[in-house]
Design a protein around this motif. Structure first.
Motif, PDB file in Angstrom:
ATOM      1  N   TYR A   1      40.714  75.208  28.551  1.00 15.17           N
ATOM      2  CA  TYR A   1      40.761  73.988  29.350  1.00 15.17           C
ATOM      3  C   TYR A   1      41.972  74.007  30.270  1.00 15.17           C
ATOM      4  CZ  TYR A   1      37.911  72.620  25.328  1.00 15.17           C
ATOM      5  OH  TYR A   1      36.976  72.587  24.339  1.00 15.17           O
TER       6      TYR A   1
ATOM      7  N   ASP B   1      44.623  68.679  31.455  1.00 22.32           N
ATOM      8  CA  ASP B   1      43.454  67.857  31.112  1.00 22.32           C
ATOM      9  C   ASP B   1      43.614  67.361  29.672  1.00 22.32           C
ATOM     10  OD1 ASP B   1      41.052  66.601  30.836  1.00 22.32           O
ATOM     11  OD2 ASP B   1      39.830  68.277  31.561  1.00 22.32           O
TER      12      ASP B   1
ATOM     13  N   ALA C   1      40.434  66.451  27.608  1.00 21.47           N
ATOM     14  CA  ALA C   1      39.701  67.591  27.061  1.00 21.47           C
ATOM     15  C   ALA C   1      40.384  68.102  25.798  1.00 21.47           C
ATOM     16  CB  ALA C   1      39.606  68.708  28.098  1.00 21.47           C
TER      17      ALA C   1
ATOM     18  N   SER D   1      37.030  63.824  32.535  1.00 20.85           N
ATOM     19  CA  SER D   1      37.501  65.015  31.849  1.00 20.85           C
ATOM     20  C   SER D   1      36.539  66.170  32.111  1.00 20.85           C
ATOM     21  CB  SER D   1      37.604  64.739  30.346  1.00 20.85           C
ATOM     22  OG  SER D   1      37.846  65.936  29.640  1.00 20.85           O
TER      23      SER D   1
ATOM     24  N   TYR E   1      35.947  68.322  29.946  1.00 18.21           N
ATOM     25  CA  TYR E   1      35.456  68.744  28.640  1.00 18.21           C
ATOM     26  C   TYR E   1      34.279  67.899  28.179  1.00 18.21           C
ATOM     27  CZ  TYR E   1      35.310  69.640  23.636  1.00 18.21           C
ATOM     28  OH  TYR E   1      34.910  69.961  22.376  1.00 18.21           O
TER      29      TYR E   1
END
Length: 301
Positions: free
Chosen positions: A179, A183, A186, A239, A241
């Motif tokens: 990642y 972030d 995430a 995000s 993720y």
């Protein structure tokens, strides 16, 4: 006749002695000095106000942090904790690639801002258990089970270093490092998905601390990006993720090939339940040891 003369002479002598004795005169000033006791006037002392500490401005609210122990803290205490460990967190971000905001948020949550039992007794700020590869000192503490083994450190900075090495060195956390470094959403969700914590609200708690205490600014100091304070009225930051689409961590509760670890489970008991070897379980789930946590998803087929 002679007696009368002697008596008269005696009276005259006594009268002359009495008239010659000097008189004692007391002035008004002297009388006042004698009558009035001397007093000393003291000036009323002005109370001294205590000098306050220069924490970042925030309302000094009180909250309960439920980590490995229940801890009551104030926002001033949390800010003090951040000021104490922010440089270590940024240093670990530079060296190991873990967001400083995540490190600080985990430290706040897991240690009760440094006031939790493990932090006080063992300088353990991240609730890291012993596992079989730990050779240092340890303490016993009730957590998912009674009297579990937790790592003990000589000082808090060693706990921060071991936290970074723990994430870097375990295969189960390898996906985190794919990642973006800044972030934090995430990373927060990924930590829970990888089995760091059993609390389903763990990601939300981390994100809450990061945004309430502006911890993302320390990520930006490391990456060189401009920091923009969280605007509570703005749409939430998206995000990169998504747990459901992560190929390394399939969290589909309907997948028959996945099993969620329950309290009291071990790799051995799970292997018997699904008629699979322990070594095969470890290989399927990229485990380097037998450590598992409640709520962790394991591929069993």
């Amino acid at each position: 006749m002679i007696k009368k003369i002697v008596l008269l002479f005696t009276v005259i002598v006594l009268a002359s002695c009495s008239s010659s004795k000097p008189a004692i005169v007391t002035t008004k000033k002297q009388a006042a000095a004698v009558q009035r006791p001397r007093t000393v006037a003291t000036k009323k002392q002005t109370p001294v106000k205590p000098i306050g500490k220069n924490y970042p401005s925030t309302n000094n609210t009180t909250e309960v942090i439920q980590s490995t122990s229940k801890t009551v803290v104030t926002s001033d205490l949390v800010n003090s904790y951040i000021l104490q460990f922010k440089d270590i967190a940024m240093g670990n971000m530079q060296k190991y690639g873990i967001p400083a905001s995540i490190i600080l948020a985990q430290g706040i949550l897991e240690s009760g801002a440094g006031k939790g039992d493990l932090a006080v007794e063992a300088n353990n700020h991240f609730g890291i258990k012993c596992h079989k590869d730990w050779l240092g000192e340890s303490v016993r503490h009730d957590d998912d089970a009674e009297q579990e083994c937790f790592r003990k450190y000589p000082e808090a900075s060693e706990s921060y270093r071991d936290h970074a090495l723990f994430l870097v060195g375990k295969n189960r956390y390898a996906t985190l490092f794919t990642y973006e470094k800044d972030d934090y959403k995430a990373w927060a969700k990924g930590l829970r998905a990888c089995g760091y914590a059993t609390d389903p609200n763990y990601p939300d708690k981390l994100i809450s601390y990061i945004e309430r205490y502006n911890l993302h600014q320390y990520d930006c100091q490391v990456t060189g990006k401009n920091y923009v304070a969280i605007n509570k009225t703005a749409p939430p930051r998206k995000s990169s993720y998504d747990v459901a689409s992560d190929p390394k961590i399939n969290m589909d509760s309907n997948d028959p090939n996945l099993y969620e670890v329950q309290k009291g489970d071990t790799l051995y008991s799970i292997s018997k339940k699904f008629n699979v070897l322990v070594d095969d379980l470890k290989q399927k789930n990229s485990l380097t040891d037998n450590a598992i946590s409640i709520g962790q998803k394991l591929r069993v087929k």
